[in-house]
Design a protein around this motif. Structure first.
Motif, PDB file in Angstrom:
ATOM      1  N   ARG A  26       6.393   9.411   7.601  1.00  0.00           N
ATOM      2  CA  ARG A  26       5.661   9.946   6.980  1.00  0.00           C
ATOM      3  C   ARG A  26       5.236   8.413   6.309  1.00  0.00           C
ATOM      4  O   ARG A  26       4.009   8.128   6.181  1.00  0.00           O
ATOM      5  N   PHE A  27       6.137   7.345   6.241  1.00  0.00           N
ATOM      6  CA  PHE A  27       5.336   6.248   5.462  1.00  0.00           C
ATOM      7  C   PHE A  27       4.653   4.553   6.333  1.00  0.00           C
ATOM      8  O   PHE A  27       4.255   4.101   5.554  1.00  0.00           O
ATOM      9  N   GLY A  28       5.599   5.619   7.489  1.00  0.00           N
ATOM     10  CA  GLY A  28       5.675   4.052   8.526  1.00  0.00           C
ATOM     11  C   GLY A  28       5.540   2.793   8.223  1.00  0.00           C
ATOM     12  O   GLY A  28       4.863   1.392   8.227  1.00  0.00           O
ATOM     13  N   LEU A  29       7.049   2.176   7.772  1.00  0.00           N
ATOM     14  CA  LEU A  29       7.176   1.649   7.302  1.00  0.00           C
ATOM     15  C   LEU A  29       7.734   0.678   8.432  1.00  0.00           C
ATOM     16  O   LEU A  29       8.463   0.993   9.673  1.00  0.00           O
ATOM     17  N   SER A  30       8.833  -0.549   8.327  1.00  0.00           N
ATOM     18  CA  SER A  30       9.133  -1.321   9.220  1.00  0.00           C
ATOM     19  C   SER A  30      10.774  -1.621   8.908  1.00  0.00           C
ATOM     20  O   SER A  30      10.957  -2.079   8.042  1.00  0.00           O
ATOM     21  N   LEU A  31      11.284  -1.483  10.380  1.00  0.00           N
ATOM     22  CA  LEU A  31      12.495  -1.695  10.812  1.00  0.00           C
ATOM     23  C   LEU A  31      12.984  -3.176  10.470  1.00  0.00           C
ATOM     24  O   LEU A  31      11.989  -4.537  10.840  1.00  0.00           O
ATOM     25  N   SER A  43       0.469  -1.300  -0.108  1.00  0.00           N
ATOM     26  CA  SER A  43       0.013  -0.220   0.079  1.00  0.00           C
ATOM     27  C   SER A  43       0.510   1.632   0.216  1.00  0.00           C
ATOM     28  O   SER A  43       0.872   1.722  -0.612  1.00  0.00           O
ATOM     29  N   GLN A  44       1.904   1.153   0.718  1.00  0.00           N
ATOM     30  CA  GLN A  44       2.821   2.570   0.148  1.00  0.00           C
ATOM     31  C   GLN A  44       3.655   2.462  -0.622  1.00  0.00           C
ATOM     32  O   GLN A  44       5.262   3.978  -1.027  1.00  0.00           O
ATOM     33  N   TRP A  45       4.010   1.295  -1.620  1.00  0.00           N
ATOM     34  CA  TRP A  45       4.646   1.228  -2.121  1.00  0.00           C
ATOM     35  C   TRP A  45       4.897   2.418  -3.382  1.00  0.00           C
ATOM     36  O   TRP A  45       6.131   3.657  -3.643  1.00  0.00           O
ATOM     37  N   GLU A  65      22.049   7.998   1.065  1.00  0.00           N
ATOM     38  CA  GLU A  65      21.621   7.412   0.056  1.00  0.00           C
ATOM     39  C   GLU A  65      20.561   6.592   0.632  1.00  0.00           C
ATOM     40  O   GLU A  65      20.285   5.847   0.815  1.00  0.00           O
ATOM     41  N   LEU A  66      19.535   7.379  -0.694  1.00  0.00           N
ATOM     42  CA  LEU A  66      18.337   6.139  -0.372  1.00  0.00           C
ATOM     43  C   LEU A  66      18.842   5.180  -1.780  1.00  0.00           C
ATOM     44  O   LEU A  66      18.709   5.752  -3.168  1.00  0.00           O
ATOM     45  N   ALA A  67      18.181   4.001  -1.260  1.00  0.00           N
ATOM     46  CA  ALA A  67      17.935   2.933  -2.531  1.00  0.00           C
ATOM     47  C   ALA A  67      16.657   2.150  -2.253  1.00  0.00           C
ATOM     48  O   ALA A  67      16.342   1.520  -0.679  1.00  0.00           O
ATOM     49  N   LEU A  68      15.697   2.544  -3.172  1.00  0.00           N
ATOM     50  CA  LEU A  68      14.698   1.817  -3.725  1.00  0.00           C
ATOM     51  C   LEU A  68      14.521   0.379  -3.959  1.00  0.00           C
ATOM     52  O   LEU A  68      14.904  -0.291  -4.954  1.00  0.00           O
ATOM     53  N   ASP A  69      14.725  -0.942  -3.203  1.00  0.00           N
ATOM     54  CA  ASP A  69      15.039  -2.158  -3.956  1.00  0.00           C
ATOM     55  C   ASP A  69      13.460  -3.097  -4.357  1.00  0.00           C
ATOM     56  O   ASP A  69      13.067  -2.900  -3.457  1.00  0.00           O
ATOM     57  N   HIS A  70      13.749  -3.281  -5.785  1.00  0.00           N
ATOM     58  CA  HIS A  70      12.018  -4.244  -5.503  1.00  0.00           C
ATOM     59  C   HIS A  70      12.514  -5.726  -7.023  1.00  0.00           C
ATOM     60  O   HIS A  70      13.194  -5.353  -7.837  1.00  0.00           O
ATOM     61  N   GLY A  71      12.114  -6.318  -6.401  1.00  0.00           N
ATOM     62  CA  GLY A  71      12.432  -7.640  -6.911  1.00  0.00           C
ATOM     63  C   GLY A  71      12.110  -8.930  -6.385  1.00  0.00           C
ATOM     64  O   GLY A  71      11.302  -9.297  -5.654  1.00  0.00           O
TER      65      GLY A  71
END
Length: 524
Positions: A187-192, A13-15, A140-146
């Motif tokens: 901001r995004f409510g992500l989890s560690l 939902s946050q992607w 550096e922000l790194a957004l990984d998708h795969g």
């Protein structure tokens, strides 16, 4: 090279929102790259057990061999990268021979059979990266998708990857923490996520759903430690049992023991923080309060697990089946609690981030005399002991809630005494002989035994309470079979509760009051 980064899981939902943020603006646009890697270990996972991750990765058109060490503070680990060019390489650990992590790896490999390393799993990731400057440094922000991939052909297995990594490029570690708190959590409510791709890939290769449970082990302070030393050791030892187990639970799959060890870790952490915090130490008290609040939130979920796992529960079920072979075999199953949802709140994630933040702090260059030594913790332990003594004196007048409260006091006292068992001071005076250390261990054992007996009693009393509620509900709805089972449970549990109460009384009598300990010290 030392890598300093934090990793966060991104819910579907946050992607889109996280991706828009990482992509950035025209002035600070993100770069996209495909990363394909193979991770190596032995069939027995000797590297993973030693804290190493070893990979060959194609980064765009270039191959890089990388060795990483463990991250004892949750965000800092040794990393050594060796660029290899465009041709597909073979693995060669000698490439890391001049690096401390490489030297440790080579030493480990001397104990293993030749050729033991093998590719266990692969990754295929599309990464978006963007630099972000903060007041404390550049990250550096790194957004990984795969995906993580294991096996071939019909036996191919995969698991999705959707992560945000925040890595320090220059400046202070708090730059990573600031971005993580402000954006990833608030901001995004992500989890560690303490589970690395190497760990998750290994689980996939072995066909296992959950990471191993991180046990909460006893931490022992020593007399030569400063307050800051003791705090760092306490937080470091709490990291994996608390944040590590929480990462697994937050993934949506966990074993009851993950939750149990998380709660044990929270109790140990809270007891230690209360011992170390001065009255005006707002930050440490806030950490302790956070541990207490999270523990309370998880209590109901753990109670469901504990009741389901209780040995008496199985005995009760067997007795009921023997009594009524034609009746329903199983008792109603209590509704499961969504533990992951409890851990994914911004409040809890922010608290866990604060633990890592404390571990990342630099120790003061010069410690004051007041900060050196830990003898002061014994005064608080004595206060906790005295409070438990008051309840012990009127044990026969305690109700169910009072006995439960005493059990919690004794448990806190035990955890505190475990931490400080090797710290001179208290009723034993400024020096600690082997005889006095043995006496402490004996006192600790008596307190632990009493708490254990009270715990067994509490489990039965919870069962009695549940049986009474079930009987009342069944009677109200005219459910005769359910009423029969609940009535049987009450009759089966009552004599066992009485026997457990007698055992608890005996164990309680063996706990020496604090004033008797002081008297025995003066007599010596």
């Amino acid at each position: 090279m030392t890598e300093i980064e934090l990793r966060f899981q991104i819910p579907e939902s946050q992607w889109p929102a996280v991706r828009r943020w990482v992509v950035g603006t025209a002035r600070s646009a993100a770069a996209e790259e495909r990363l394909q890697a193979a991770y190596f270990d032995t069939a027995e996972r000797d590297l993973a057990r030693a804290g190493f991750a070893l990979r060959l990765r194609r980064e765009g058109e270039v191959w890089v061999q990388t060795l990483k060490g463990a991250a004892p503070d949750g965000m800092t680990r040794l990393e050594h990268n060796v660029p290899l060019g465009a041709e597909t390489p073979t693995l060669d650990v000698q490439r890391h021979a001049d690096h401390p992590a490489g030297q440790a790896l080579l030493q480990l490999l001397t104990t293993l059979p030749e050729g033991a390393l093998q590719a266990l799993f692969r990754t295929d990731i599309t990464r978006l990266t963007r630099p972000l400057r903060t007041r404390y440094g550049l990250v550096e922000l790194a957004l990984d998708h795969g995906a993580l991939l294991a096996g071939e052909g019909d036996s191919l297995r995969s698991t999705p990857v959707a992560e945000l990594e925040i890595e320090l490029k220059s400046g202070q570690a708090r730059a990573v923490l600031e971005v993580a708190r402000q954006w990833a959590v608030e901001r995004f409510g992500l989890s560690l996520e303490l589970r690395t791709k190497a760990l998750r890939g290994d689980l996939l290769a072995r066909g296992v759903d959950c990471a191993p449970v991180a046990d909460s082990a006893v931490t022992h302070w020593t007399g030569d430690m400063s307050r800051d030393d003791a705090l760092h050791l306490l937080l470091r030892d709490a990291l994996e049992p608390v944040v590590g187990n929480a990462s697994q639970i937050a993934s949506g799959r966990h074993q009851p023991e993950h939750l149990h060890q998380l709660r044990v870790g929270l109790r140990r952490l809270r007891a230690g923080l209360r011992l170390l915090a001065e009255d005006d130490d707002v930050a440490l008290h806030a950490l302790a309060d956070g541990a207490a609040q999270l523990s309370r939130r998880l209590t109901a979920a753990r109670d469901v697990d504990a009741q389901a796992e209780a040995s008496w529960r199985r005995a009760l079920d067997a007795a009921w089946r023997a009594e009524r072979p034609s009746a329903a075999a199983d008792a109603p199953t209590p509704a499961r609690i969504d533990v992951a949802a409890l851990l994914l709140t911004r409040e809890v994630q922010g608290w866990m981030l604060a633990i890592i933040g404390w571990l990342a702090r630099q120790a003061p260059a010069h410690e004051s005399e007041e900060n050196h030594g830990l003898a002061f913790v014994h005064a608080r332990i004595a206060q906790w002991h005295a409070a438990a003594d008051k309840q012990i004196k009127r044990f026969n007048r305690l109700d169910v809630e009072g006995r439960h409260h005493l059990r919690r006091r004794l448990r806190r006292l035990r955890l505190a005494m475990e931490l400080a068992i090797a710290v001179p001071g208290g009723v034993d005076g400024p020096r600690l002989s082997k005889k006095e250390l043995g006496a402490r261990a004996k006192r600790l054992a008596s307190i632990h035994a009493a708490a254990q007996q009270l715990g067994a009693l509490n489990d039965l009393e919870v069962g009695l309470s549940q049986a009474r509620e079930a009987l009342s509900l069944a009677m109200a709805h005219g459910d005769v079979p359910a009423a029969a089972r609940a009535g049987f449970a009450l009759g089966w549990l009552r004599p066992r509760q009485k026997r457990a109460l007698a055992k608890a009384k005996k164990a309680i009598k063996a706990v020496a009051p604090i004033k008797d300990l002081s008297s025995s010290r003066r007599d010596r």
